[in-house]
Write an enzyme that holds these catalytic residues in place. Sequence first.
Site, short mmCIF file in Angstrom:
data_model
loop_
_atom_site.label_atom_id
_atom_site.label_comp_id
_atom_site.label_asym_id
_atom_site.label_seq_id
_atom_site.Cartn_x
_atom_site.Cartn_y
_atom_site.Cartn_z
N LYS A 247 0.92 -1.14 0.08
CA LYS A 247 0.05 -0.07 -0.02
C LYS A 247 1.11 1.15 0.09
CE LYS A 247 -2.36 3.62 1.52
NZ LYS A 247 -1.93 4.79 1.14
N GLU B 118 9.37 17.41 14.03
CA GLU B 118 10.23 17.23 12.89
C GLU B 118 10.11 17.97 11.40
OE1 GLU B 118 11.56 13.38 9.80
OE2 GLU B 118 9.42 13.32 10.91
#
Length: 459
Positions: free
Chosen positions: A157, A362
């Site tokens: 996926k 991040e």
Amino acid sequence: MPIATINPATGETVKTFAPATSGEIDSAIAHAYQRFADYRRTSFAQRAQWAHATAALLEAEAEQTAAMITLEMGKTLTSAKAEVLKCAKGFRYYADHAEALLADEPADAAAVGAAKAYARYQPLGVVLAVMPWNFPLWQAVRFAAPALMAGNVGLLKHASNVPQCALYLADVITRGGFPPDCFTALLVPSTAVEDILRDRRVAAATLTGSEPAGRSVAAIAGDEVKPTVLELGGSDPFIVMPSADLEAAVNTAVTARVQNNGQSCIAAKRFIAHRDIYDEFVDKFVEKMAALRVGDPTDPDTDVGPLATEQGRAEVEHLVDQAAAAGAVIRCGGKRLDRPGWFYPPTVITDISPDMPIFCEEVFGPVAAVYRASDIDEAIEIANATSFGLGSNAWTTDTAEQQRFIDEIEAGQVFINGMTVSYPELPFGGVKRSGYGRELSAHGIRAFCNVKTVWMGRD
């Protein structure tokens, strides 16, 4: 997000894809499950032959495959081609080493009262791989190559913005000789993952991606009691001490921050310079970051291409703007470029305080946060002041300092006087909220194996 190829350099939608129906998904799982029953019995020699053939195809098609990667996610052609060749290397590594890495491990038979005792590694079955867009082939291959060589089969996926990369990988693996349904790309939205993972025919899952995605997959797999490997975000420190070769450290720092247009989990993101060399490091670093050429990723002279998605650029922009509004100093960059596409310039920020979101989150783009450390203790403290623990870099020629960094930095990887890179020969993964489990090396190929204890009595 639609399943589509959207050129990040222009914002143009190139091609859209219809998601697989529930019937198509069920059929793919059924075929993979049936294939595993016979594929697991193939020999290492046969699998190695197919893996080498796949590697040869990747090498032969590197130019056109690189162009496809650049079109879908915006990295430069040079780095895209390097990624394709790295995938070939990954297949060759496991083709050549899988049998030895999965050889029976003898135990002390006498100690357990047996004539013979050992551990045997056996494949688990159908493994679901949920993969991101930033290294659209390599991050899938670092699962696919060891998993296939171990005798597992895979369902991919992939991220919705790299559908052509997903289809190409499944196709090249089949053209390399692996039987049909050994590795299948499913073009499905993220909402389909839960039902696939809960299917009894799926044995395990691996995910590379965001922390929220990792939490979701881990929760589902935990409820189903299925093993997982998670490689999530990173906010990697890059420490520079007074004894370091400063010129080499600066040059590497630039590459470490802007590799893949700044969109790499193991890219250095937080730069921590000792006070004795802080000013010189910042001056040199800013000069080199500001000199990078931002532009068309198909142009060989381009250093930094666009970010992969419009949303990604907006998130980077938001973190930088927040920091600047709270008092951080923008040394270069800091504003989106006035041109089509999702470009953001190489940016250096200093004077960051712990109350700013950029301190702990991040930044997935070419933005470097620089911190001053008074000594090694503070450098390590800043390095560990994050919920992530993926990679890390430390620059020093002092052997005592090197050992402290190796022992005390909370990360899955520590690179001394170099840049964090993934290699087939070395384990790859993180600690804390960067995930768990390991890819690559012996650890990666054993991740989706049953370690079966064998005890044999005397006749």
